[in-house]
Write an enzyme that holds these catalytic residues in place. Structure first.
Site, PDB file in Angstrom:
ATOM      1  N   HIS A  82       0.813  -1.225   0.000  1.00 46.24           N
ATOM      2  CA  HIS A  82       0.000   0.000   0.000  1.00 46.24           C
ATOM      3  C   HIS A  82       0.844   1.272   0.000  1.00 46.24           C
ATOM      4  O   HIS A  82       0.312   2.361  -0.239  1.00 46.24           O
ATOM      5  CB  HIS A  82      -0.915   0.016   1.229  1.00 46.24           C
ATOM      6  CG  HIS A  82      -1.670  -1.255   1.415  1.00 46.24           C
ATOM      7  ND1 HIS A  82      -1.245  -2.255   2.282  1.00 46.24           N
ATOM      8  CD2 HIS A  82      -2.788  -1.725   0.824  1.00 46.24           C
ATOM      9  CE1 HIS A  82      -2.101  -3.261   2.221  1.00 46.24           C
ATOM     10  NE2 HIS A  82      -3.035  -2.976   1.343  1.00 46.24           N
ATOM     11  N   GLU A 134      -2.966   3.308   2.009  1.00 40.72           N
ATOM     12  CA  GLU A 134      -2.473   3.945   0.779  1.00 40.72           C
ATOM     13  C   GLU A 134      -2.597   5.467   0.865  1.00 40.72           C
ATOM     14  O   GLU A 134      -1.716   6.204   0.411  1.00 40.72           O
ATOM     15  CB  GLU A 134      -3.243   3.423  -0.434  1.00 40.72           C
ATOM     16  CG  GLU A 134      -2.700   3.974  -1.749  1.00 40.72           C
ATOM     17  CD  GLU A 134      -3.507   3.567  -2.966  1.00 40.72           C
ATOM     18  OE1 GLU A 134      -3.544   4.353  -3.926  1.00 40.72           O
ATOM     19  OE2 GLU A 134      -4.089   2.458  -2.964  1.00 40.72           O
ATOM     20  N   CYS A 203      -6.117   1.935 -10.507  1.00 37.13           N
ATOM     21  CA  CYS A 203      -5.249   0.989 -11.199  1.00 37.13           C
ATOM     22  C   CYS A 203      -6.037   0.084 -12.137  1.00 37.13           C
ATOM     23  O   CYS A 203      -7.250  -0.112 -11.982  1.00 37.13           O
ATOM     24  CB  CYS A 203      -4.435   0.171 -10.187  1.00 37.13           C
ATOM     25  SG  CYS A 203      -5.296  -1.239  -9.492  1.00 37.13           S
ATOM     26  N   SER A 232     -10.069  -2.339   0.211  1.00 39.08           N
ATOM     27  CA  SER A 232     -10.849  -1.323  -0.494  1.00 39.08           C
ATOM     28  C   SER A 232     -11.383  -1.843  -1.819  1.00 39.08           C
ATOM     29  O   SER A 232     -12.563  -1.697  -2.143  1.00 39.08           O
ATOM     30  CB  SER A 232      -9.990  -0.070  -0.719  1.00 39.08           C
ATOM     31  OG  SER A 232     -10.690   0.893  -1.473  1.00 39.08           O
TER      32      SER A 232
END
Length: 318
Positions: A82, A134, A203, A232
């Site tokens: 992360h 993150e 991503c 997440s």
């Protein structure tokens, strides 16, 4: 011959699903560090958000800690996929710890963009979820006050920046594609001069897994997502199914299944978050086959070919 004593259940298995290249790389880094240094190797924070993966690595010799002060002097340590604030590798260097950074390269890309934007005098609006590792890692790349967290469209509407002409936005890599688009559109309407990131921050794996769930949802009566409650990208997959009007449930393992979800279900969608191994998908299919006459079909929306290099020093060990 068909078993008429068990009800029929068609499984639509979404593809892509499960491990992404960043998760594959992070797990491999821990495994190779254990091979290189011997047991134990310390890992700061869960390497990826999946209990099965973490427990598997513990069995191989990894010790998971939340902060560096729990790592003994001289011990090797790995940073999670992360990403971490800059203060973490700085502290590791100060203590002379041998560390490896398993930050996903796509998260590192966001970190570098944050540095570049701040150096150019921009204030960053960061779209993400408060408290997620993150987000903490990305905020830790730039001086305090250089970024503002935006979680919702309401946050975007209420924002009153000191210098509206010098804004930029970045996003967490594991967000809902649709939710993020709504927030970005709100910000762009209010601040049309705001600088956008170079390429998409969400991503490829997050986007692909959400698209795959959308592709099967219309044909399903319910969807099961295998993933961790603190993952997440896995939580977003549940949300995608629910928005399509489909019953959906997040489970960590097959044994967590609430069988009542399957009442009246003839077609069940199955997917897995980016940190859930394929083994857990097969475990679920095997369990379902104990109560149902199962047929399965994989529905592939795209094929992923992304692979990331290992850090220098470990690539030789591989």
């Amino acid at each position: 011959m068909t078993d008429t004593t068990r009800p029929a259940l068609e499984l639509l298995i979404a593809a892509p699903r499960g491990f992404c290249a960043g998760v594959d790389r992070a797990i491999r880094i821990v495994e190779l560090a254990i091979e290189k240094h011997g047991k134990p190797v310390y890992v700061r924070h869960e390497i990826v958000h999946n209990k099965f993966v973490v427990d598997s690595l513990k069995a191989k010799g990894a010790i998971f800690v939340e902060e560096l002060d729990q790592v003994p002097d001289g011990a090797p340590v790995v940073f999670s996929a992360h990403g971490v604030p800059k203060s973490v590798p700085a502290e590791a260097q100060n203590r002379g710890l041998d560390y490896l950074d398993a930050t996903c390269p796509l998260v590192s890309k966001v970190h570098r963009q944050a540095e570049r934007l701040v150096a150019a005098g921009r204030h960053i609006l960061f779209i993400g979820h408060a408290g997620h590792p993150e987000v903490i890692g990305t905020f830790g790349q730039v001086p305090a006050g250089a970024m503002t967290l935006i979680e919702t469209v309401e946050d975007a509407e209420a924002l009153a920046p000191a210098d509206p002409a010098n804004l930029a936005f970045l996003t967490q890599t594991t967000l809902s594609v649709d939710d993020t688009a709504a927030v970005v559109n709100t910000l762009l309407r209010r601040f049309p001069e705001m600088e956008a990131p170079r390429g998409e921050d969400i991503c490829y794996a997050t986007s692909n897994r959400q698209a795959a769930v959308k592709a099967i949802a219309a044909s399903c009566d319910a969807v099961l997502v295998i993933g961790a409650p603190n993952s997440s990208n896995s939580l977003r997959l549940v949300e995608v199914a629910l928005r399509e009007g489909i019953r959906a449930q997040l489970i960590q393992r097959a044994g967590d299944l609430d069988w009542s979800l399957l009442d009246g279900v003839g077609t069940l969608g199955i997917t897995a978050g980016a940190s859930a191994p394929e083994l857990l998908v097969r475990e679920l299919v095997t369990l379902l086959a104990t109560r149902y006459e199962v047929t399965e079909r994989e529905v592939e929306t795209t094929r992923e070919t992304v692979a990331f290099k290992l850090p220098r020093g470990l690539d030789a060990a591989a």
